[in-house]
Design a protein around this motif. Structure first.
Motif, PDB file in Angstrom:
ATOM      1  N   ASN A   1       0.835  -1.193   0.000  1.00 39.77           N
ATOM      2  CA  ASN A   1       0.000   0.000   0.000  1.00 39.77           C
ATOM      3  C   ASN A   1       0.873   1.248   0.000  1.00 39.77           C
ATOM      4  O   ASN A   1       1.719   1.417   0.881  1.00 39.77           O
ATOM      5  N   ILE A   2       0.644   2.086  -0.985  1.00 37.87           N
ATOM      6  CA  ILE A   2       1.411   3.316  -1.134  1.00 37.87           C
ATOM      7  C   ILE A   2       0.450   4.497  -1.074  1.00 37.87           C
ATOM      8  O   ILE A   2      -0.558   4.519  -1.784  1.00 37.87           O
ATOM      9  N   LEU A   3       0.774   5.469  -0.245  1.00 42.37           N
ATOM     10  CA  LEU A   3      -0.025   6.676  -0.113  1.00 42.37           C
ATOM     11  C   LEU A   3       0.764   7.853  -0.658  1.00 42.37           C
ATOM     12  O   LEU A   3       1.923   8.057  -0.281  1.00 42.37           O
ATOM     13  N   ILE A   4       0.135   8.610  -1.552  1.00 41.17           N
ATOM     14  CA  ILE A   4       0.765   9.796  -2.123  1.00 41.17           C
ATOM     15  C   ILE A   4      -0.028  11.017  -1.677  1.00 41.17           C
ATOM     16  O   ILE A   4      -1.224  11.114  -1.946  1.00 41.17           O
ATOM     17  N   LEU A   5       0.638  11.931  -0.999  1.00 35.90           N
ATOM     18  CA  LEU A   5       0.050  13.209  -0.599  1.00 35.90           C
ATOM     19  C   LEU A   5       0.755  14.304  -1.384  1.00 35.90           C
ATOM     20  O   LEU A   5       1.927  14.613  -1.140  1.00 35.90           O
ATOM     21  N   GLU A   6       0.042  14.845  -2.368  1.00 34.23           N
ATOM     22  CA  GLU A   6       0.615  15.855  -3.270  1.00 34.23           C
ATOM     23  C   GLU A   6      -0.497  16.815  -3.672  1.00 34.23           C
ATOM     24  O   GLU A   6      -1.551  16.371  -4.131  1.00 34.23           O
ATOM     25  N   ASP A   7      -0.275  18.119  -3.480  1.00 36.54           N
ATOM     26  CA  ASP A   7      -1.320  19.093  -3.805  1.00 36.54           C
ATOM     27  C   ASP A   7      -1.317  19.513  -5.270  1.00 36.54           C
ATOM     28  O   ASP A   7      -2.280  20.104  -5.753  1.00 36.54           O
ATOM     29  N   ASN A   8      -0.287  19.175  -6.016  1.00 42.08           N
ATOM     30  CA  ASN A   8      -0.244  19.462  -7.441  1.00 42.08           C
ATOM     31  C   ASN A   8      -0.830  18.251  -8.168  1.00 42.08           C
ATOM     32  O   ASN A   8      -0.226  17.170  -8.195  1.00 42.08           O
ATOM     33  N   CYS A   9      -1.996  18.433  -8.769  1.00 40.75           N
ATOM     34  CA  CYS A   9      -2.711  17.306  -9.373  1.00 40.75           C
ATOM     35  C   CYS A   9      -1.941  16.639 -10.514  1.00 40.75           C
ATOM     36  O   CYS A   9      -2.029  15.420 -10.679  1.00 40.75           O
ATOM     37  N   ILE A  10      -1.199  17.402 -11.273  1.00 40.88           N
ATOM     38  CA  ILE A  10      -0.415  16.822 -12.368  1.00 40.88           C
ATOM     39  C   ILE A  10       0.693  15.932 -11.815  1.00 40.88           C
ATOM     40  O   ILE A  10       0.910  14.805 -12.280  1.00 40.88           O
ATOM     41  N   GLN A  11       1.396  16.419 -10.805  1.00 40.52           N
ATOM     42  CA  GLN A  11       2.459  15.617 -10.196  1.00 40.52           C
ATOM     43  C   GLN A  11       1.880  14.388  -9.495  1.00 40.52           C
ATOM     44  O   GLN A  11       2.470  13.299  -9.550  1.00 40.52           O
ATOM     45  N   LEU A  12       0.738  14.545  -8.855  1.00 39.68           N
ATOM     46  CA  LEU A  12       0.080  13.425  -8.186  1.00 39.68           C
ATOM     47  C   LEU A  12      -0.261  12.332  -9.196  1.00 39.68           C
ATOM     48  O   LEU A  12       0.055  11.159  -8.987  1.00 39.68           O
ATOM     49  N   LYS A  13      -0.882  12.703 -10.291  1.00 40.03           N
ATOM     50  CA  LYS A  13      -1.261  11.719 -11.315  1.00 40.03           C
ATOM     51  C   LYS A  13      -0.033  11.085 -11.958  1.00 40.03           C
ATOM     52  O   LYS A  13      -0.009   9.872 -12.181  1.00 40.03           O
ATOM     53  N   THR A  14       0.983  11.880 -12.236  1.00 46.06           N
ATOM     54  CA  THR A  14       2.202  11.351 -12.863  1.00 46.06           C
ATOM     55  C   THR A  14       2.861  10.301 -11.977  1.00 46.06           C
ATOM     56  O   THR A  14       3.178   9.196 -12.435  1.00 46.06           O
ATOM     57  N   LEU A  15       3.068  10.632 -10.712  1.00 43.27           N
ATOM     58  CA  LEU A  15       3.704   9.687  -9.794  1.00 43.27           C
ATOM     59  C   LEU A  15       2.843   8.438  -9.619  1.00 43.27           C
ATOM     60  O   LEU A  15       3.348   7.309  -9.657  1.00 43.27           O
ATOM     61  N   SER A  16       1.555   8.633  -9.456  1.00 44.63           N
ATOM     62  CA  SER A  16       0.648   7.498  -9.299  1.00 44.63           C
ATOM     63  C   SER A  16       0.683   6.581 -10.517  1.00 44.63           C
ATOM     64  O   SER A  16       0.764   5.360 -10.387  1.00 44.63           O
ATOM     65  N   ASP A  17       0.640   7.161 -11.714  1.00 39.11           N
ATOM     66  CA  ASP A  17       0.677   6.357 -12.939  1.00 39.11           C
ATOM     67  C   ASP A  17       1.982   5.570 -13.068  1.00 39.11           C
ATOM     68  O   ASP A  17       1.971   4.404 -13.463  1.00 39.11           O
ATOM     69  N   ILE A  18       3.098   6.215 -12.740  1.00 42.90           N
ATOM     70  CA  ILE A  18       4.393   5.528 -12.813  1.00 42.90           C
ATOM     71  C   ILE A  18       4.409   4.317 -11.883  1.00 42.90           C
ATOM     72  O   ILE A  18       4.846   3.228 -12.262  1.00 42.90           O
ATOM     73  N   ILE A  19       3.921   4.500 -10.682  1.00 37.79           N
ATOM     74  CA  ILE A  19       3.914   3.396  -9.707  1.00 37.79           C
ATOM     75  C   ILE A  19       2.984   2.281 -10.155  1.00 37.79           C
ATOM     76  O   ILE A  19       3.346   1.103 -10.130  1.00 37.79           O
ATOM     77  N   LYS A  20       1.784   2.647 -10.578  1.00 37.41           N
ATOM     78  CA  LYS A  20       0.799   1.642 -10.999  1.00 37.41           C
ATOM     79  C   LYS A  20       1.281   0.844 -12.203  1.00 37.41           C
ATOM     80  O   LYS A  20       1.033  -0.359 -12.294  1.00 37.41           O
ATOM     81  N   GLN A  21       1.975   1.493 -13.130  1.00 38.53           N
ATOM     82  CA  GLN A  21       2.461   0.811 -14.324  1.00 38.53           C
ATOM     83  C   GLN A  21       3.667  -0.080 -14.052  1.00 38.53           C
ATOM     84  O   GLN A  21       3.956  -0.992 -14.827  1.00 38.53           O
ATOM     85  N   SER A  22       4.345   0.157 -12.941  1.00 43.37           N
ATOM     86  CA  SER A  22       5.554  -0.605 -12.649  1.00 43.37           C
ATOM     87  C   SER A  22       5.274  -2.009 -12.132  1.00 43.37           C
ATOM     88  O   SER A  22       6.091  -2.906 -12.305  1.00 43.37           O
ATOM     89  N   SER A  23       4.106  -2.201 -11.487  1.00 46.77           N
ATOM     90  CA  SER A  23       3.815  -3.514 -10.930  1.00 46.77           C
ATOM     91  C   SER A  23       2.360  -3.594 -10.487  1.00 46.77           C
ATOM     92  O   SER A  23       1.767  -2.596 -10.070  1.00 46.77           O
ATOM     93  N   ASP A  24       1.810  -4.805 -10.532  1.00 48.25           N
ATOM     94  CA  ASP A  24       0.462  -5.045 -10.008  1.00 48.25           C
ATOM     95  C   ASP A  24       0.473  -5.238  -8.499  1.00 48.25           C
ATOM     96  O   ASP A  24      -0.575  -5.410  -7.890  1.00 48.25           O
ATOM     97  N   MET A  25       1.663  -5.223  -7.922  1.00 48.31           N
ATOM     98  CA  MET A  25       1.785  -5.473  -6.485  1.00 48.31           C
ATOM     99  C   MET A  25       1.500  -4.231  -5.635  1.00 48.31           C
ATOM    100  O   MET A  25       1.521  -4.300  -4.424  1.00 48.31           O
ATOM    101  N   TYR A  26       1.224  -3.102  -6.273  1.00 49.33           N
ATOM    102  CA  TYR A  26       1.054  -1.857  -5.538  1.00 49.33           C
ATOM    103  C   TYR A  26      -0.391  -1.380  -5.572  1.00 49.33           C
ATOM    104  O   TYR A  26      -1.007  -1.281  -6.636  1.00 49.33           O
ATOM    105  N   GLN A  27      -0.923  -1.096  -4.402  1.00 50.33           N
ATOM    106  CA  GLN A  27      -2.216  -0.435  -4.272  1.00 50.33           C
ATOM    107  C   GLN A  27      -1.906   1.017  -3.938  1.00 50.33           C
ATOM    108  O   GLN A  27      -1.309   1.299  -2.901  1.00 50.33           O
ATOM    109  N   VAL A  28      -2.266   1.942  -4.820  1.00 52.37           N
ATOM    110  CA  VAL A  28      -1.902   3.348  -4.657  1.00 52.37           C
ATOM    111  C   VAL A  28      -3.110   4.146  -4.188  1.00 52.37           C
ATOM    112  O   VAL A  28      -4.183   4.088  -4.794  1.00 52.37           O
TER     113      VAL A  28
END
Length: 72
Positions: free
Chosen positions: A7-34
């Motif tokens: 389980n990974i929690l991302i706290l980011e107030d910039n929506c573009i950066q939040l989505k970018t980081l989240s997408d990178i993590i999600k695409q890297s593995s199915d083992m991560y719940q973001v």
């Protein structure tokens, strides 16, 4: 063989950066719940409900005081 999910929690107030980081993590593995949020109140609620393994925290949140961030 069962694999553990992380389980990974991302706290980011910039929506573009939040989505970018989240997408990178999600695409890297199915083992991560973001979990994503833009504010500390929601981050605390998520952390109370989920066992968070990794926490990405924007240390320069707009509209948030340093005292509140220290609680997270």
């Amino acid at each position: 063989m069962l694999f553990r999910s992380y389980n990974i929690l991302i706290l980011e107030d910039n929506c573009i950066q939040l989505k970018t980081l989240s997408d990178i993590i999600k695409q890297s593995s199915d083992m991560y719940q973001v979990y994503e949020t833009t504010n500390t109140i929601d981050a605390l609620k998520i952390a109370e409900q989920q066992m968070i393994d990794l926490f990405f925290l924007d240390i320069n949140l707009e509209n948030e005081s340093g005292d509140r961030k220290s609680v997270v």
